[in-house]
Design a protein around this motif. Structure first.
Motif, PDB file in Angstrom:
ATOM      1  N   ARG A 173      39.853  -3.567 -34.638  1.00 19.66           N
ATOM      2  CA  ARG A 173      39.257  -4.850 -35.003  1.00 19.66           C
ATOM      3  C   ARG A 173      39.320  -5.825 -33.827  1.00 19.66           C
ATOM      4  N   ALA A 174      40.393  -5.768 -33.069  1.00 22.17           N
ATOM      5  CA  ALA A 174      40.502  -6.627 -31.885  1.00 22.17           C
ATOM      6  C   ALA A 174      39.441  -6.278 -30.850  1.00 22.17           C
ATOM      7  N   ALA A 175      39.006  -5.017 -30.871  1.00 19.50           N
ATOM      8  CA  ALA A 175      37.966  -4.573 -29.941  1.00 19.50           C
ATOM      9  C   ALA A 175      36.564  -4.811 -30.489  1.00 19.50           C
ATOM     10  N   GLY A 176      36.474  -5.467 -31.645  1.00 23.54           N
ATOM     11  CA  GLY A 176      35.176  -5.801 -32.204  1.00 23.54           C
ATOM     12  C   GLY A 176      34.577  -4.749 -33.110  1.00 23.54           C
ATOM     13  N   LYS A 177      35.339  -3.742 -33.466  1.00 26.93           N
ATOM     14  CA  LYS A 177      34.836  -2.690 -34.346  1.00 26.93           C
ATOM     15  C   LYS A 177      34.984  -3.117 -35.811  1.00 26.93           C
ATOM     16  N   PRO A 178      34.236  -2.487 -36.725  1.00 29.16           N
ATOM     17  CA  PRO A 178      34.335  -2.836 -38.144  1.00 29.16           C
ATOM     18  C   PRO A 178      35.735  -2.558 -38.692  1.00 29.16           C
ATOM     19  N   ALA A 179      36.100  -3.279 -39.727  1.00 28.71           N
ATOM     20  CA  ALA A 179      37.385  -3.065 -40.376  1.00 28.71           C
ATOM     21  C   ALA A 179      37.464  -1.652 -40.943  1.00 28.71           C
ATOM     22  N   GLY A 180      38.599  -1.008 -40.762  1.00 25.53           N
ATOM     23  CA  GLY A 180      38.802   0.308 -41.341  1.00 25.53           C
ATOM     24  C   GLY A 180      38.966   0.214 -42.848  1.00 25.53           C
ATOM     25  N   ILE A 181      38.509   1.231 -43.560  1.00 27.34           N
ATOM     26  CA  ILE A 181      38.610   1.228 -45.012  1.00 27.34           C
ATOM     27  C   ILE A 181      39.232   2.537 -45.493  1.00 27.34           C
ATOM     28  N   ILE A 182      39.812   2.468 -46.705  1.00 27.70           N
ATOM     29  CA  ILE A 182      40.290   3.660 -47.394  1.00 27.70           C
ATOM     30  C   ILE A 182      39.834   3.561 -48.846  1.00 27.70           C
ATOM     31  N   PRO A 183      39.798   4.686 -49.569  1.00 25.73           N
ATOM     32  CA  PRO A 183      39.431   4.612 -50.988  1.00 25.73           C
ATOM     33  C   PRO A 183      40.488   3.843 -51.784  1.00 25.73           C
ATOM     34  N   VAL A 184      40.034   3.171 -52.814  1.00 20.95           N
ATOM     35  CA  VAL A 184      40.991   2.560 -53.747  1.00 20.95           C
ATOM     36  C   VAL A 184      41.704   3.654 -54.515  1.00 20.95           C
ATOM     37  N   VAL A 185      40.927   4.602 -55.033  1.00 18.21           N
ATOM     38  CA  VAL A 185      41.483   5.751 -55.756  1.00 18.21           C
ATOM     39  C   VAL A 185      40.872   7.025 -55.205  1.00 18.21           C
ATOM     40  N   GLU A 186      41.599   8.117 -55.328  1.00 16.99           N
ATOM     41  CA  GLU A 186      41.191   9.392 -54.748  1.00 16.99           C
ATOM     42  C   GLU A 186      41.700  10.511 -55.644  1.00 16.99           C
ATOM     43  N   THR A 187      40.824  11.477 -55.944  1.00 18.68           N
ATOM     44  CA  THR A 187      41.237  12.579 -56.811  1.00 18.68           C
ATOM     45  C   THR A 187      42.216  13.513 -56.115  1.00 18.68           C
ATOM     46  N   ASN A 188      42.122  13.615 -54.799  1.00 20.65           N
ATOM     47  CA  ASN A 188      43.047  14.444 -54.038  1.00 20.65           C
ATOM     48  C   ASN A 188      44.347  13.663 -53.819  1.00 20.65           C
ATOM     49  N   PRO A 189      45.454  14.091 -54.424  1.00 21.23           N
ATOM     50  CA  PRO A 189      46.697  13.316 -54.308  1.00 21.23           C
ATOM     51  C   PRO A 189      47.260  13.273 -52.894  1.00 21.23           C
ATOM     52  N   LEU A 190      46.808  14.157 -52.015  1.00 15.75           N
ATOM     53  CA  LEU A 190      47.312  14.189 -50.640  1.00 15.75           C
ATOM     54  C   LEU A 190      46.472  13.347 -49.689  1.00 15.75           C
ATOM     55  N   ALA A 191      45.313  12.894 -50.156  1.00 13.71           N
ATOM     56  CA  ALA A 191      44.442  12.078 -49.313  1.00 13.71           C
ATOM     57  C   ALA A 191      44.868  10.616 -49.385  1.00 13.71           C
ATOM     58  N   PRO A 192      44.728   9.866 -48.297  1.00 17.41           N
ATOM     59  CA  PRO A 192      45.099   8.441 -48.322  1.00 17.41           C
ATOM     60  C   PRO A 192      44.268   7.664 -49.338  1.00 17.41           C
ATOM     61  N   ALA A 194      44.609   3.696 -51.889  1.00 19.65           N
ATOM     62  CA  ALA A 194      45.425   2.529 -52.204  1.00 19.65           C
ATOM     63  C   ALA A 194      46.260   2.746 -53.458  1.00 19.65           C
ATOM     64  N   LEU A 195      45.650   3.338 -54.484  1.00 17.47           N
ATOM     65  CA  LEU A 195      46.324   3.561 -55.761  1.00 17.47           C
ATOM     66  C   LEU A 195      46.237   5.048 -56.091  1.00 17.47           C
ATOM     67  N   SER A 196      47.310   5.764 -55.901  1.00 18.12           N
ATOM     68  CA  SER A 196      47.258   7.217 -55.981  1.00 18.12           C
ATOM     69  C   SER A 196      47.421   7.775 -57.388  1.00 18.12           C
ATOM     70  N   LEU A 197      47.767   6.948 -58.374  1.00 20.17           N
ATOM     71  CA  LEU A 197      48.046   7.464 -59.710  1.00 20.17           C
ATOM     72  C   LEU A 197      46.757   7.790 -60.465  1.00 20.17           C
ATOM     73  N   PRO A 198      46.756   8.905 -61.209  1.00 22.72           N
ATOM     74  CA  PRO A 198      45.550   9.294 -61.958  1.00 22.72           C
ATOM     75  C   PRO A 198      45.062   8.234 -62.928  1.00 22.72           C
ATOM     76  N   GLU A 199      45.972   7.481 -63.563  1.00 22.58           N
ATOM     77  CA  GLU A 199      45.538   6.461 -64.530  1.00 22.58           C
ATOM     78  C   GLU A 199      44.684   5.385 -63.867  1.00 22.58           C
ATOM     79  N   ALA A 200      44.981   5.081 -62.600  1.00 23.09           N
ATOM     80  CA  ALA A 200      44.171   4.097 -61.883  1.00 23.09           C
ATOM     81  C   ALA A 200      42.773   4.638 -61.638  1.00 23.09           C
ATOM     82  N   HIS A 201      42.692   5.902 -61.264  1.00 25.85           N
ATOM     83  CA  HIS A 201      41.395   6.544 -61.026  1.00 25.85           C
ATOM     84  C   HIS A 201      40.577   6.551 -62.312  1.00 25.85           C
ATOM     85  N   GLN A 202      41.219   6.860 -63.424  1.00 23.96           N
ATOM     86  CA  GLN A 202      40.510   6.939 -64.704  1.00 23.96           C
ATOM     87  C   GLN A 202      39.998   5.573 -65.140  1.00 23.96           C
ATOM     88  N   TRP A 203      40.853   4.544 -65.060  1.00 32.23           N
ATOM     89  CA  TRP A 203      40.456   3.231 -65.569  1.00 32.23           C
ATOM     90  C   TRP A 203      39.391   2.602 -64.678  1.00 32.23           C
TER      91      TRP A 203
END
Length: 303
Positions: A173-192, A194-203
């Motif tokens: 970001r300091a170099a002017g590139k876009p902000a990095g993003i990650i999924p809020v929820v992900e079905t793969n529990p090993l993937a990065p 924000a909220l790794s619990l299945p209930e979050a993915h479902q809701w």
């Protein structure tokens, strides 16, 4: 219930958009107002209309519902990415929502309450402590200590991975590139995510469908979350009445952390413990939760 589309400016000139709900029967006098904001990445169409309608059909009260900056229908600063949560800014925006409510002739300026859930439940604690215009605080399944919460949600060994992500994102970001993003929820529990619990993915998957909700959040959001500690201010809410609702099986916003925070709060305070997990307050525990909140407002705003 009557609903008006609204827009208001924040103190740093960001336009936030939402809805203003009033009771079915018109009032001849200004009404108390409940400011309602959603949790982590959620948008107002994800049941906040149901909640506001319930309050306005049960009480002589108006409800101000809005999307956080950078989410849903709300804007953000031209230089800021969307899908980014800076807790201090979201707290400031709640105070600006209060100011907007006070500017309306149909609102009783001396009777404004705030309602938050999950992350915004933490915001309600923070704002209730520092903004003395708030006359009642309703905090539902709140984030109370971001550092401890993040530790509970993280996978073993993930701290080093996250720290590396934070570093690389700041450099990019300091170099002017876009902000990095990650999924809020992900079905793969090993993937990065924000909220790794299945209930979050479902809701989020269920109620975010056919709305403007996006399954992404900036990497900086996670760094900000980890450093967020609204419970540090909880003892300063008094003498404003406080109601905290927790779910006894909540592991997303761990119930034991909320109970420790509640113990630090001063009177007048109330604790409601409902059965079920985090999102149960929008499901099986909804009736018990909102009926207690309605009763709490009856006793605090109309005394």
């Amino acid at each position: 219930m009557p609903r008006e589309d609204i827009a208001f400016q924040t103190s740093d000139n960001v336009t936030l958009r939402g809805w203003f709900f009033t009771p079915e029967a018109p009032s001849t006098t200004p009404l108390p107002c409940l400011v309602i904001s959603h949790g982590f990445t959620a948008v107002k169409e994800m049941l906040l209309d149901v909640i506001a309608t319930r309050f306005t059909s049960s009480l002589p009260i108006s409800c101000l519902v809005y999307d956080h900056r950078g989410f849903g229908s709300s804007d953000t600063l031209p230089s800021a990415p969307r899908q980014e949560i800076i807790p201090a800014l979201q707290c400031s925006d709640i105070s600006d929502a209060i100011t907007y409510a006070q500017s309306r002739e149909d609102v009783n300026k001396g009777k404004i309450a705030i309602w938050g859930t999950a992350l915004s439940g933490g915001h309600a604690l923070r704002v209730g402590a520092v903004d003395r215009r708030v006359k009642a605080v309703l905090s539902q399944v709140p984030v109370v200590n971001g550092w401890e919460n993040a530790l509970r949600l993280s996978q073993p060994g993930s701290a080093a991975v996250l720290n590396h992500l934070f570093q690389e994102d700041r450099l990019a970001r300091a170099a002017g590139k876009p902000a990095g993003i990650i999924p809020v929820v992900e079905t793969n529990p090993l993937a990065p995510s924000a909220l790794s619990l299945p209930e979050a993915h479902q809701w989020l998957g269920k109620f975010g469908k056919n709305t403007s909700w996006k399954n992404e959040v900036t990497i900086r959001t996670m760094e900000e979350f980890r450093g967020y500690d609204p419970s540090a201010h909880i003892h300063r809410i008094s003498p404003t009445p406080l109601l905290i609702t927790v779910a006894e099986d909540d592991v997303l916003m761990p119930v034991d952390l909320a109970l420790v925070a509640y113990a630090k709060a001063l009177e007048p305070k109330e604790l409601q413990i409902v059965p079920g997990a985090h999102f149960g307050v929008f499901g099986p525990a909804f009736e018990a939760t909102i009926e207690r909140q309605i009763d709490f407002l009856k006793r605090t705003l109309y005394a």
